[in-house]
Design a protein around this motif. Structure first.
Motif, mmCIF file in Angstrom:
data_model
loop_
_atom_site.group_PDB
_atom_site.id
_atom_site.type_symbol
_atom_site.label_atom_id
_atom_site.label_comp_id
_atom_site.label_asym_id
_atom_site.label_seq_id
_atom_site.Cartn_x
_atom_site.Cartn_y
_atom_site.Cartn_z
ATOM 1 N N ASP A 392 0.837 -1.357 -0.080
ATOM 2 C CA ASP A 392 0.128 -0.043 -0.111
ATOM 3 C C ASP A 392 1.063 1.215 0.024
ATOM 4 O O ASP A 392 0.511 2.312 -0.403
ATOM 5 C CB ASP A 392 -0.901 -0.167 1.339
ATOM 6 N N ALA A 393 1.936 1.097 0.615
ATOM 7 C CA ALA A 393 2.932 2.340 0.604
ATOM 8 C C ALA A 393 3.518 2.733 -0.724
ATOM 9 O O ALA A 393 3.766 3.836 -1.129
ATOM 10 C CB ALA A 393 3.936 2.233 1.565
ATOM 11 N N VAL A 394 3.707 1.619 -1.498
ATOM 12 C CA VAL A 394 4.232 1.838 -2.941
ATOM 13 C C VAL A 394 3.180 2.474 -3.565
ATOM 14 O O VAL A 394 3.356 3.220 -4.451
ATOM 15 C CB VAL A 394 4.769 0.618 -3.676
ATOM 16 N N ASP A 395 1.804 2.261 -3.475
ATOM 17 C CA ASP A 395 0.727 2.939 -3.952
ATOM 18 C C ASP A 395 0.823 2.711 -5.628
ATOM 19 O O ASP A 395 0.686 3.489 -6.416
ATOM 20 C CB ASP A 395 0.727 4.275 -3.889
ATOM 21 N N PRO A 396 0.783 1.474 -6.041
ATOM 22 C CA PRO A 396 0.909 0.912 -7.467
ATOM 23 C C PRO A 396 -0.457 1.182 -8.022
ATOM 24 O O PRO A 396 -1.433 1.082 -7.504
ATOM 25 C CB PRO A 396 1.506 -0.298 -7.545
ATOM 26 N N ASP A 397 -0.533 1.286 -9.527
ATOM 27 C CA ASP A 397 -1.607 1.170 -10.049
ATOM 28 C C ASP A 397 -2.155 -0.398 -10.388
ATOM 29 O O ASP A 397 -3.414 -0.714 -10.390
ATOM 30 C CB ASP A 397 -1.411 1.643 -11.830
ATOM 31 N N VAL A 398 -1.072 -1.316 -10.317
ATOM 32 C CA VAL A 398 -1.489 -2.587 -10.373
ATOM 33 C C VAL A 398 -0.272 -3.522 -9.810
ATOM 34 O O VAL A 398 0.633 -3.096 -9.807
ATOM 35 C CB VAL A 398 -1.766 -3.170 -11.605
ATOM 36 N N VAL A 399 -0.748 -4.504 -9.209
ATOM 37 C CA VAL A 399 0.212 -5.428 -8.456
ATOM 38 C C VAL A 399 0.425 -6.642 -9.367
ATOM 39 O O VAL A 399 -0.510 -7.388 -9.844
ATOM 40 C CB VAL A 399 -0.056 -5.920 -7.248
ATOM 41 N N VAL A 400 1.420 -6.983 -9.760
ATOM 42 C CA VAL A 400 1.759 -8.192 -10.773
ATOM 43 C C VAL A 400 2.509 -9.042 -9.697
ATOM 44 O O VAL A 400 3.569 -9.107 -9.135
ATOM 45 C CB VAL A 400 2.535 -7.946 -11.923
ATOM 46 N N ALA A 401 1.769 -10.368 -9.451
ATOM 47 C CA ALA A 401 1.974 -11.262 -8.784
ATOM 48 C C ALA A 401 2.735 -12.513 -9.221
ATOM 49 O O ALA A 401 1.905 -13.261 -9.833
ATOM 50 C CB ALA A 401 0.915 -11.619 -7.617
ATOM 51 N N GLY A 402 3.938 -12.845 -9.073
ATOM 52 C CA GLY A 402 4.543 -14.050 -9.779
ATOM 53 C C GLY A 402 4.639 -14.934 -8.650
ATOM 54 O O GLY A 402 5.284 -16.128 -9.096
ATOM 55 N N THR A 403 4.281 -15.006 -7.334
ATOM 56 C CA THR A 403 4.079 -15.818 -6.422
ATOM 57 C C THR A 403 3.134 -16.835 -6.956
ATOM 58 O O THR A 403 2.060 -16.409 -7.489
ATOM 59 C CB THR A 403 3.808 -15.465 -5.058
ATOM 60 N N PRO A 404 3.263 -18.403 -6.458
ATOM 61 C CA PRO A 404 2.010 -19.206 -6.838
ATOM 62 C C PRO A 404 0.666 -18.870 -5.844
ATOM 63 O O PRO A 404 -0.115 -19.542 -6.194
ATOM 64 C CB PRO A 404 2.684 -20.534 -6.485
ATOM 65 N N VAL A 405 1.136 -18.075 -4.814
ATOM 66 C CA VAL A 405 -0.216 -18.014 -4.105
ATOM 67 C C VAL A 405 -0.952 -16.909 -4.627
ATOM 68 O O VAL A 405 -0.730 -15.896 -5.325
ATOM 69 C CB VAL A 405 0.459 -17.214 -2.747
ATOM 70 N N ASP A 406 -2.121 -17.111 -4.274
ATOM 71 C CA ASP A 406 -3.475 -16.141 -4.747
ATOM 72 C C ASP A 406 -3.146 -14.776 -3.682
ATOM 73 O O ASP A 406 -3.927 -14.852 -2.734
ATOM 74 C CB ASP A 406 -4.541 -16.686 -4.785
ATOM 75 N N LEU A 407 -2.541 -13.748 -4.011
ATOM 76 C CA LEU A 407 -2.103 -12.829 -3.233
ATOM 77 C C LEU A 407 -3.252 -12.105 -2.420
ATOM 78 O O LEU A 407 -3.349 -11.491 -1.454
ATOM 79 C CB LEU A 407 -1.294 -11.802 -4.084
ATOM 80 N N ASP A 408 -4.446 -12.023 -3.330
ATOM 81 C CA ASP A 408 -5.632 -11.399 -2.751
ATOM 82 C C ASP A 408 -6.264 -12.460 -1.600
ATOM 83 O O ASP A 408 -7.136 -11.693 -0.737
ATOM 84 C CB ASP A 408 -6.659 -11.446 -3.771
ATOM 85 N N VAL A 409 -5.993 -13.496 -1.456
ATOM 86 C CA VAL A 409 -6.367 -14.241 -0.477
ATOM 87 C C VAL A 409 -5.711 -14.043 1.032
ATOM 88 O O VAL A 409 -6.149 -14.081 2.181
ATOM 89 C CB VAL A 409 -6.191 -15.608 -0.563
ATOM 90 N N VAL A 410 -4.332 -13.642 0.635
ATOM 91 C CA VAL A 410 -3.543 -13.130 1.978
ATOM 92 C C VAL A 410 -3.551 -12.067 2.419
ATOM 93 O O VAL A 410 -2.877 -11.530 3.506
ATOM 94 C CB VAL A 410 -2.127 -14.066 1.886
ATOM 95 N N VAL A 411 -3.508 -10.801 1.637
ATOM 96 C CA VAL A 411 -3.399 -9.563 1.742
ATOM 97 C C VAL A 411 -4.479 -8.977 1.445
ATOM 98 O O VAL A 411 -5.199 -9.179 0.394
ATOM 99 C CB VAL A 411 -2.116 -9.127 1.143
ATOM 100 N N ASP A 412 -4.858 -7.922 2.024
ATOM 101 C CA ASP A 412 -5.973 -6.804 1.568
ATOM 102 C C ASP A 412 -5.248 -5.369 1.180
ATOM 103 O O ASP A 412 -4.978 -4.821 2.079
ATOM 104 C CB ASP A 412 -6.828 -6.666 2.835
#
Length: 445
Positions: A392-412
Motif C-alpha cells: 500500500d505504501a508503494v501505491d501502484p496502479d496494479v500489482v503483478v504477482a509472480g508468486t504461486p499464492v493467490d495474493l488477494d487471499v492473504v493480503v488486503d
C-alpha cells in the motif's frame, strides 16, 4: 556410550535425517538441533521452535532442544557432542566449510548423511523432480508429471519437502487436497502447495516422512516428489530428473546439495533457455554434461510466462511481487512477475525498497541483489502485515504477482492484483516421453 550428535538445519532435512537414520539407532543420539531464522525457517511470534517434540522421539528420550545456529559452539559444549551433522539445502559450498570449521574448532567431528542413508524405500513408483538451486522450475515440471499420470488413469499424489511451521507433533503428517486445507498456512507453505491442489493433486508433507510416505502410498499408485530448494529426494526414486537453470549456469557446481543431485541424475533438464543467452545455455549444458552421469540424457526447455490479464498491466505503474524463496536464498534478482510486467507493457516497474516497512525492510537489508521486486514474505502474521503495508505504501496502479499464492487471499491491498504464471515447455521432449524414458516398466501394473 552412544555417539552424541548436533544436527544443523532449518526444519527440513535435519528432521528427516533424524527420523530416517538417527532416531532408532542405539549407537547414535541427537542431543540438539540448530535453527537458522534467516534460511527458510519461519520465525514464530514467540521466536521459533524451542524443542523437537517428545512424541516424535523414542520412548523415554524426551524432547530435543532446538537452539539458534549462532549458539552451535555452546550446544556442542553443553551437550558434550562429538559430532555435528550438516543438513541444510541451498547452501554455497564455501558456507558448508565455514560451518565445518566452527564444529572442528569446537572439538567435534563434522559430516553429513548421504542419500543412501536417508532415502526411504516406498512400495509404489516414485518420480523425483530435483534441481541444482531454488527457482529452477521444479514445481511446474512436477505438476506436468502429475497431470500426465492422472491422464493415464493413475492415482497420483505429490510429496513435498517439509515446511512444518507450528506444532511439529501435530504436523507429523500433513495432507492438502482442497483450498480449505490451506487455511491458516504461511505464504511460503501456500507457494509450495497451492498450484498442486488447484490442479487436483493431493499434496503430502510433514515431519515424519516414514509416516508421510506410508500414508501417501496408501492413497496413490504413483508418487511425484517435488523437492524444495535444491534438496535431496527423501525417497529412493525410480526416476530422478534434475533441473539446471540456464540463467545461473555455474550454480550446478557451487551449491550443496544441488551438485550431489546433478551427479546422481537419471536425466537433466536445462530450463529458462528462452530467457538466457546462447552462452549461458551452452555453459549450463556443458556443466550438466561434465557433472551428471554419462548415461543421463540432457534435455532443454523454456520457461513461458503468461499474465492472467495483460491488458490490466499495459501502460500502468506496476509493483511486482515474486516468490519469496526464489529471490532470497535462491539468489535471483527477479522472477515470473517481472517478466510478465515487462512483456505486458507496464509503464514502469516500481521500486518497493524505499517504501518497505518493518520486517520487509529487514529483508531488503539482507538481500541487496533484488531488482525492483518485492519478495512475498509471510512467515508470521506480523511479517504478512508488513508485506501488506509495504504494498500500500508503494501505491501502484496494479500489482503483478509472480508468486504461486493467490495474493488477494492473504493480503488486503488497494491496488488490483494480476497473477503471472509460468510453465516449463520442453524443446526436445514431453512430460510423457520423460516419464516413459525414466520409469519404463515401473508403470505397467
Amino acid at each position: 556410550m552412544s555417539e552424541r550428535i548436533v544436527v544443523m538445519g532449518a526444519a527440513g532435512r535435519d528432521f528427516h535425517d533424524y527420523v530416517a537414520a538417527l532416531r532408532d539407532d542405539p549407537d547414535r543420539r541427537v542431543v540438539a538441533f540448530t535453527r537458522a531464522p534467516g534460511q527458510n525457517f519461519g520465525e514464530t511470534d514467540a521466536g521459533g521452535y524451542e524443542a523437537f517434540p517428545a512424541e516424535l522421539t523414542p520412548d523415554g528420550r524426551g524432547s530435543i532442544p532446538i537452539v539458534p545456529e549462532a549458539d552451535l559452539e555452546d550446544a556442542i559444549a553443553e551437550h558434550d557432542a562429538g559430532t555435528v551433522l550438516f543438513a541444510y539445502s541451498d547452501v554455497a559450498h564455501e558456507d558448508v566449510m565455514h560451518a565445518a570449521s566452527r564444529a572442528l574448532a569446537a572439538g567435534a567431528d563434522f559430516g553429513m548423511l548421504g542419500p543412501d542413508s536417508v532415502q526411504l524405500d516406498v512400495d509404489v513408483p516414485v518420480v523425483a523432480v530435483n534441481a541444482v538451486r531454488t527457482g529452477c522450475g521444479k514445481s511446474a515440471v512436477a505438476r506436468a508429471f502429475a497431470d500426465e499420470l492422472d491422464a493415464r488413469g493413475f492415482d497420483v499424489a505429490v510429496v513435498r519437502e517439509p515446511m512444518p511451521y507450528g506444532d511439529l507433533a501435530e504436523k507429523r503428517v500433513e495432507r492438502f487436497a482442497d483450498a480449505s486445507d490451506l487455511d491458516g498456512l504461511t505464504v511460503e507453505e501456500r507457494e509450495e502447495y497451492a498450484d498442486h491442489v488447484a490442479a487436483g493433486h493431493a499434496v503430502y508433507a510433514g515431519v515424519d516422512y516414514r509416516a508421510v510416505f506410508d500414508r501417501a502410498s496408501d492413497e496413490a499408485d504413483v508418487l511425484v516428489w517435488d523437492g524444495g530448494n535444491n534438496e535431496l529426494a527423501f525417497a529412493r526414486p525410480d526416476h530422478h530428473l534434475v533441473l539446471v537453470d540456464a540463467l545461473r549456469p555455474e550454480h550446478g557446481e557451487r551449491y550443496h546439495p544441488g551438485e550431489a543431485n546433478l551427479r546422481r541424475a537419471d536425466a537433466v533438464l536445462v530450463t529458462k533457455e528462452n530467457a538466457a543467452s546462447d552462452a549461458q545455455t551452452e555453459a549450463a549444458t556443458d556443466s550438466a554434461a561434465r557433472l551428471a552421469p554419462t548415461d543421463a540424457p540432457i534435455h532443454h526447455a523454456d520457461s513461458v510466462v503468461r499474465a492472467d490479464d495483460p491488458d490490466a498491466i499495459a501502460g500502468r505503474d506496476a509493483l511486482v511481487v515474486e516468490d519469496g524463496p526464489t529471490l532470497t536464498h535462491g539468489g535471483t534478482s527477479h522472477g515470473a512477475g517481472y517478466a510478465a510486467a515487462r512483456d505486458a507493457g507496464a509503464a514502469s516497474i516500481l521500486d518497493p525498497e524505499p517504501h518497505a516497512v518493518g520486517q520487509i525492510a529487514d529483508v531488503f537489508a539482507s538481500y541487496d541483489h533484488l531488482d525492483r521486486v518485492l519478495p512475498a514474505m509471510g512467515y508470521s502474521e506480523a511479517q504478512l502485515a508488513d508485506l501488506e503495508a509495504t504494498i500500500d505504501a508503494v501505491d501502484p496502479d496494479v500489482v503483478v504477482a509472480g508468486t504461486p499464492v493467490d495474493l488477494d487471499v492473504v493480503v488486503d491491498v488497494d491496488a488490483p492484483v494480476v497473477r503471472a504464471r509460468y510453465e516449463i515447455e520442453c524443446r526436445d521432449a514431453t512430460p510423457a516421453s520423460l516419464l516413459d524414458a525414466g520409469l519404463g516398466g515401473a508403470l505397467d501394473f
